[in-house]
Design a protein around this motif. Structure first.
Motif, short mmCIF file in Angstrom:
data_model
loop_
_atom_site.label_atom_id
_atom_site.label_comp_id
_atom_site.label_asym_id
_atom_site.label_seq_id
_atom_site.Cartn_x
_atom_site.Cartn_y
_atom_site.Cartn_z
N THR A 194 0.84 -1.21 0.00
CA THR A 194 0.00 0.00 0.00
C THR A 194 0.87 1.25 0.00
OG1 THR A 194 -1.62 -1.19 1.32
CG2 THR A 194 -1.83 1.20 1.27
N ASP A 195 0.44 2.24 -0.77
CA ASP A 195 1.07 3.56 -0.70
C ASP A 195 0.37 4.36 0.39
OD1 ASP A 195 2.64 2.84 -2.80
OD2 ASP A 195 1.87 4.34 -4.21
N ALA A 227 4.70 -0.34 5.03
CA ALA A 227 4.15 0.46 3.93
C ALA A 227 5.07 0.37 2.71
CB ALA A 227 4.01 1.92 4.36
N ARG A 228 4.46 0.18 1.52
CA ARG A 228 5.29 0.05 0.30
C ARG A 228 6.03 1.36 0.04
NH1 ARG A 228 1.81 -1.53 -4.69
NH2 ARG A 228 0.91 0.52 -4.26
N ARG A 229 5.28 2.44 0.06
CA ARG A 229 5.86 3.76 -0.16
C ARG A 229 5.13 4.76 0.72
NH1 ARG A 229 7.67 6.35 -4.45
NH2 ARG A 229 5.77 7.53 -4.73
N VAL A 230 5.86 5.73 1.24
CA VAL A 230 5.22 6.80 2.02
C VAL A 230 5.56 8.13 1.34
CG1 VAL A 230 5.12 8.00 4.24
CG2 VAL A 230 5.39 5.50 4.19
N LEU A 231 4.51 8.93 1.09
CA LEU A 231 4.72 10.31 0.67
C LEU A 231 4.43 11.17 1.88
CD1 LEU A 231 5.07 12.60 -1.47
CD2 LEU A 231 2.59 12.50 -1.79
N ALA A 232 5.43 11.89 2.36
CA ALA A 232 5.25 12.70 3.56
C ALA A 232 5.34 14.18 3.17
CB ALA A 232 6.33 12.34 4.58
N ALA A 255 0.05 13.14 -7.91
CA ALA A 255 1.23 13.37 -8.75
C ALA A 255 2.39 12.50 -8.26
CB ALA A 255 1.62 14.85 -8.70
N HIS A 256 2.23 11.90 -7.08
CA HIS A 256 3.33 11.12 -6.49
C HIS A 256 2.96 9.67 -6.21
CE1 HIS A 256 5.45 14.95 -5.48
NE2 HIS A 256 4.20 15.40 -5.45
N LEU A 257 1.69 9.39 -5.96
CA LEU A 257 1.28 8.06 -5.49
C LEU A 257 0.24 7.46 -6.41
CD1 LEU A 257 0.75 8.85 -1.69
CD2 LEU A 257 2.73 7.76 -2.72
N ALA A 258 0.16 6.12 -6.38
CA ALA A 258 -0.87 5.43 -7.16
C ALA A 258 -1.98 4.96 -6.23
CB ALA A 258 -0.23 4.25 -7.87
N TRP A 291 -17.02 9.37 -6.51
CA TRP A 291 -16.78 8.40 -5.43
C TRP A 291 -16.71 7.02 -6.05
CZ3 TRP A 291 -15.48 10.12 -0.78
CH2 TRP A 291 -15.37 9.20 0.26
N PRO A 292 -15.86 6.08 -5.62
CA PRO A 292 -14.93 6.17 -4.51
C PRO A 292 -13.76 7.14 -4.77
CG PRO A 292 -14.70 4.04 -5.65
CD PRO A 292 -15.87 4.73 -6.25
N PRO A 293 -13.14 7.60 -3.70
CA PRO A 293 -12.06 8.59 -3.81
C PRO A 293 -10.71 7.91 -4.06
CG PRO A 293 -12.47 8.12 -1.51
CD PRO A 293 -13.42 7.25 -2.29
N PHE A 294 -9.64 8.69 -4.10
CA PHE A 294 -8.31 8.09 -4.34
C PHE A 294 -7.78 7.34 -3.13
CE2 PHE A 294 -5.26 10.65 -1.89
CZ PHE A 294 -5.99 11.80 -1.60
N TRP A 295 -8.40 7.53 -1.97
CA TRP A 295 -7.94 6.87 -0.75
C TRP A 295 -8.90 5.74 -0.36
CZ3 TRP A 295 -11.65 7.31 3.04
CH2 TRP A 295 -12.56 8.37 2.90
#
Ligand code: SAM
Length: 283
Positions: free
Chosen positions: A49-50, A70-75, A111-114, A141-145
């Motif tokens: 999961t991103d 977590a696979r990737r974290v955008l902070a 722009a950073h996560l899938a 809906w559903p949203p990106f999260w």
């Protein structure tokens, strides 16, 4: 003292990078890595999961998210003073942590996560509610999260999960429960933070529903709810009269007595009213 990721304890990180807490940025840090791992686990299985994290600060929750798989974290962090500490974490987890120095309200996470993305954050109090409302009210809906795991002041957390008839029931309860399953997962005393805030906190977990519970246009529902709760304790026929001249008819069409008060109306009623208003505005 050794830590699970081999990085220094957070107290040492804060001292080394001179990260004295700034009140204007809502900086109340979590320094206990057992606690940050526990918050990360509230988000469920993070493998594959991103994750979007808002306001990593010195990186306590970021380290919890990465240690929990977590696979990737955008902070996204506004305070440039934190960047060097966050770069040290990124070096221990190559390719898994991206840090953006900016305002969470202005950054586009896609722009950073899938998608699907899990959002996990100890939110800065000054932008927390605005971000939550934004994540809950996209046109589609559903949203990106897929889930939100968010720390709020206890009072805000209680407003998100409140039921009709309770004092805390209002705009946040309706917007959150319309399109998500919301629960309070953890309660934390002020002493869990450095420096301790004045109030207690709670972690709320929201899971996006595949479809909203009841049909409604998000923009119209928002307008109805803002007007209905803008003047609490008033009868709906007077708090909503600015929305449409025939508001009493629309309330009746939605199965609501015009003399009712907003606090008593369940989510289903607000959605029915939003549909009636949208239809009236179209005709
Ligand atoms: N995640 C860290 C923790 O749990 O210890 C810090 C949490 S602290 C409550 C909130 C963080 O959000 C701070 O690091 C602050 O600098 C950052 N912040 C405040 N406003 C922000 C904004 N508009 N965009 C991004 N970060 C922000």
């Amino acid at each position: 003292m050794s830590t699970i990721d081999g990085l220094p304890p957070l107290r040492e990180v804060i001292a080394a990078h001179e990260l004295s807490a700034k009140k204007a940025l809502g900086q109340n840090f979590l320094l206990d890595l057992n606690l940050t791992a526990k918050i990360a686990r509230v988000a469920g299985d993070l493998g594959g999961t991103d994750v979007l994290e808002i306001g990593p600060g010195p990186g306590g929750l970021t380290r919890g998210l990465l240690a929990e798989g977590a696979r990737r974290v955008l902070a996204v962090e506004k305070d440039a003073r934190c960047l060097a500490a966050l770069a040290e974490i990124a070096a221990v987890y190559p390719g898994r942590l991206e840090v953006v120095n900016g305002d969470a309200l202005a950054v586009d996470p896609l722009a950073h996560l899938a998608p699907p993305v899990k959002i996990v954050a100890n939110l800065p109090y000054n932008v927390g509610t605005e971000l939550l409302v934004r994540w809950l009210t996209p046109a589609d809906w559903p949203p990106f999260w897929s889930s939100l795991t968010l720390m709020f002041q206890k009072e805000v957390a209680e407003r998100i999960v409140a039921l009709p008839g309770s004092k805390a029931y209002g705009r946040l309860a309706i917007l959150a429960q319309w399109r998500a399953e919301a629960r309070i997962a953890l309660r934390l005393p002020p002493e869990a933070f450095t420096p301790p805030p004045k109030v207690s906190s709670a972690v709320v977990h929201l899971t996006a529903l595949p479809r909203p519970r009841f049909e409604a246009d998000p923009a119209v529902l928002e307008r109805v709810v803002a007007a209905a709760f803008g003047q609490r304790r008033k009868m709906l026929r007077s708090s909503l009269k600015g929305l449409a001249p025939e508001i009493e008819d629309l309330l009746r069409m939605a199965g609501i007595a015009p003399t009712e008060r907003a606090e008593q109306i369940p989510l289903e009623g607000f959605c029915a009213l939003a549909r009636a208003l949208a239809a009236a505005e179209r005709s």
